[in-house]
Design a protein around this motif. Structure first.
Motif, short mmCIF file in Angstrom:
data_model
loop_
_atom_site.label_atom_id
_atom_site.label_comp_id
_atom_site.label_asym_id
_atom_site.label_seq_id
_atom_site.Cartn_x
_atom_site.Cartn_y
_atom_site.Cartn_z
N SER A 127 0.82 -1.20 0.00
CA SER A 127 0.00 0.00 0.00
C SER A 127 0.86 1.26 0.00
N ALA A 128 1.91 1.26 0.82
CA ALA A 128 2.79 2.43 0.89
C ALA A 128 3.52 2.65 -0.43
N LEU A 129 3.98 1.56 -1.04
CA LEU A 129 4.69 1.68 -2.31
C LEU A 129 3.73 2.11 -3.42
N CYS A 130 2.50 1.60 -3.37
CA CYS A 130 1.49 1.99 -4.36
C CYS A 130 1.19 3.48 -4.25
N ASP A 131 1.09 3.99 -3.03
CA ASP A 131 0.82 5.42 -2.84
C ASP A 131 1.95 6.26 -3.42
N ARG A 132 3.19 5.83 -3.19
CA ARG A 132 4.34 6.55 -3.75
C ARG A 132 4.31 6.53 -5.27
N GLN A 133 4.00 5.37 -5.85
CA GLN A 133 3.99 5.27 -7.30
C GLN A 133 2.85 6.09 -7.89
N SER A 134 1.69 6.07 -7.24
CA SER A 134 0.55 6.84 -7.74
C SER A 134 0.86 8.34 -7.73
N ALA A 135 1.52 8.79 -6.69
CA ALA A 135 1.89 10.21 -6.61
C ALA A 135 2.87 10.57 -7.72
N ALA A 136 3.84 9.69 -7.97
CA ALA A 136 4.82 9.95 -9.02
C ALA A 136 4.15 9.94 -10.39
N LEU A 137 3.23 9.01 -10.61
CA LEU A 137 2.53 8.93 -11.90
C LEU A 137 1.71 10.20 -12.14
N ALA A 138 1.02 10.67 -11.13
CA ALA A 138 0.22 11.89 -11.28
C ALA A 138 1.11 13.07 -11.70
N LYS A 139 2.31 13.13 -11.12
CA LYS A 139 3.24 14.21 -11.49
C LYS A 139 3.75 14.02 -12.91
N LEU A 140 4.01 12.78 -13.32
CA LEU A 140 4.45 12.52 -14.69
C LEU A 140 3.41 12.99 -15.70
N VAL A 141 2.16 12.66 -15.43
CA VAL A 141 1.08 13.06 -16.33
C VAL A 141 0.95 14.58 -16.37
N ARG A 142 0.96 15.19 -15.21
CA ARG A 142 0.79 16.64 -15.15
C ARG A 142 1.95 17.36 -15.87
N ARG A 143 3.16 16.91 -15.64
CA ARG A 143 4.32 17.54 -16.29
C ARG A 143 4.22 17.44 -17.80
N ALA A 144 3.87 16.24 -18.30
CA ALA A 144 3.79 16.05 -19.75
C ALA A 144 2.67 16.90 -20.35
N GLN A 145 1.56 17.04 -19.64
CA GLN A 145 0.47 17.87 -20.14
C GLN A 145 0.84 19.35 -20.11
N GLU A 146 1.48 19.78 -19.06
CA GLU A 146 1.89 21.18 -18.98
C GLU A 146 2.91 21.54 -20.05
N ALA A 147 3.70 20.54 -20.47
CA ALA A 147 4.69 20.76 -21.52
C ALA A 147 4.06 20.66 -22.91
N GLY A 148 2.77 20.35 -22.99
CA GLY A 148 2.08 20.22 -24.27
C GLY A 148 2.44 18.96 -25.02
N ALA A 149 2.93 17.94 -24.29
CA ALA A 149 3.36 16.70 -24.93
C ALA A 149 2.36 15.56 -24.80
N LEU A 150 1.37 15.73 -23.94
CA LEU A 150 0.40 14.66 -23.66
C LEU A 150 -1.00 15.23 -23.78
N ARG A 151 -1.90 14.48 -24.41
CA ARG A 151 -3.27 14.97 -24.60
C ARG A 151 -3.88 15.40 -23.28
N ALA A 152 -4.66 16.45 -23.32
CA ALA A 152 -5.14 17.10 -22.11
C ALA A 152 -6.11 16.25 -21.31
N ASP A 153 -6.80 15.30 -21.97
CA ASP A 153 -7.81 14.51 -21.27
C ASP A 153 -7.26 13.18 -20.73
N PHE A 154 -5.95 12.99 -20.81
CA PHE A 154 -5.35 11.77 -20.26
C PHE A 154 -5.38 11.86 -18.74
N VAL A 155 -5.70 10.74 -18.08
CA VAL A 155 -5.71 10.68 -16.61
C VAL A 155 -4.88 9.49 -16.16
#
Length: 235
Positions: A127-155
């Motif tokens: 559970s702890a490792l999953c929480d860490r990975q989920s937080a990192a994934l959310a940041k990966l998605v947000r960074r790519a979207q803010e850079a205009g590299a990932l479609r805006a509706d990706f979650v």
């Protein structure tokens, strides 16, 4: 490949012979799960470890506990993949490399592939490792979207769909076309480009994704019901 950290952590206070049995069981489980998946018969684990079924059930009263012990090191490595991807200077490269590395790990190891599509019940480590990975994934998605590299509706939940698709392809083609997963991932990543603006059907919500992961865990004998280890093929 034995999960050395979990062996050390889970073996504190055991007699030398009991610790050896635990190490054998963890190593055997890791091998069999890699070959057959997480729902492999546990009597095969005991047989390969050279111990009786009673010893296995004493050491690991539930299948989920055995899975956690066998894969703890791998769970840590997978979490590190997401955190390493965040350190990539290019946001798209970080995101795409993360997806490719996860899917590649699934293609190489059936047990790990299963593990990516379940949620281990009552596992504080997972559970702890999953929480860490989920937080990192959310940041990966947000960074790519803010850079205009990932479609805006990706979650982030879309990555769960990618992993489910990859698990099916990898399992069916593992022997006949072991490279097939790479083509699937290339198609999936190509669909993530910012130029794809056509509306998509609704994504699964975080709650729906969690329910799906727990439900899949139940189908593989990883539920948390008391006494589920009574049978020879369930623990």
């Amino acid at each position: 490949m034995a999960a050395t950290e979990s062996v050390r952590a889970g073996g504190r206070g055991l007699r030398a012979d009991a610790l050896r049995n635990r190490q054998r069981l963890v190593a055997a489980a890791r091998q069999i799960f890699e070959e057959q998946g997480l729902d492999a018969p546990l009597d095969e684990v005991a047989e390969r470890a050279g111990v009786g079924a009673g010893t296995l059930y004493r050491r690991f009263p539930t299948r989920a506990e055995l899975v956690e012990a066998a894969f703890e090191d791998e769970l840590r490595r997978v979490t590190a993949i997401a955190e390493e991807a965040l350190r990539c200077e290019d946001p798209w490269t970080g995101f795409s490399t993360y997806v490719e590395r996860l899917c590649g790990a699934m293609a190489a190891d059936r047990g790990l592939s299963d593990l990516f599509t379940v949620r281990l019940p009552n596992s504080q480590v997972a559970s702890a490792l999953c929480d860490r990975q989920s937080a990192a994934l959310a940041k990966l998605v947000r960074r790519a979207q803010e850079a205009g590299a990932l479609r805006a509706d990706f979650v982030p939940e879309d990555v769960f769909l990618f992993l489910l698709a990859n698990a099916g392809v990898a399992q069916v083609t593992r022997c006949a076309a072991p490279h097939a997963w790479r083509r699937l991932v290339a198609f999936l990543l190509a669909s993530c480009g910012p130029d794809h603006t056509e509306p998509l059907p609704a994504a699964p919500t975080p709650l729906q994704t969690e329910r799906a992961l727990l439900g899949n865990a139940e189908t593989k004998g990883l539920g948390s019901c008391p006494g589920e280890g009574a049978g020879p093929n369930r623990a």
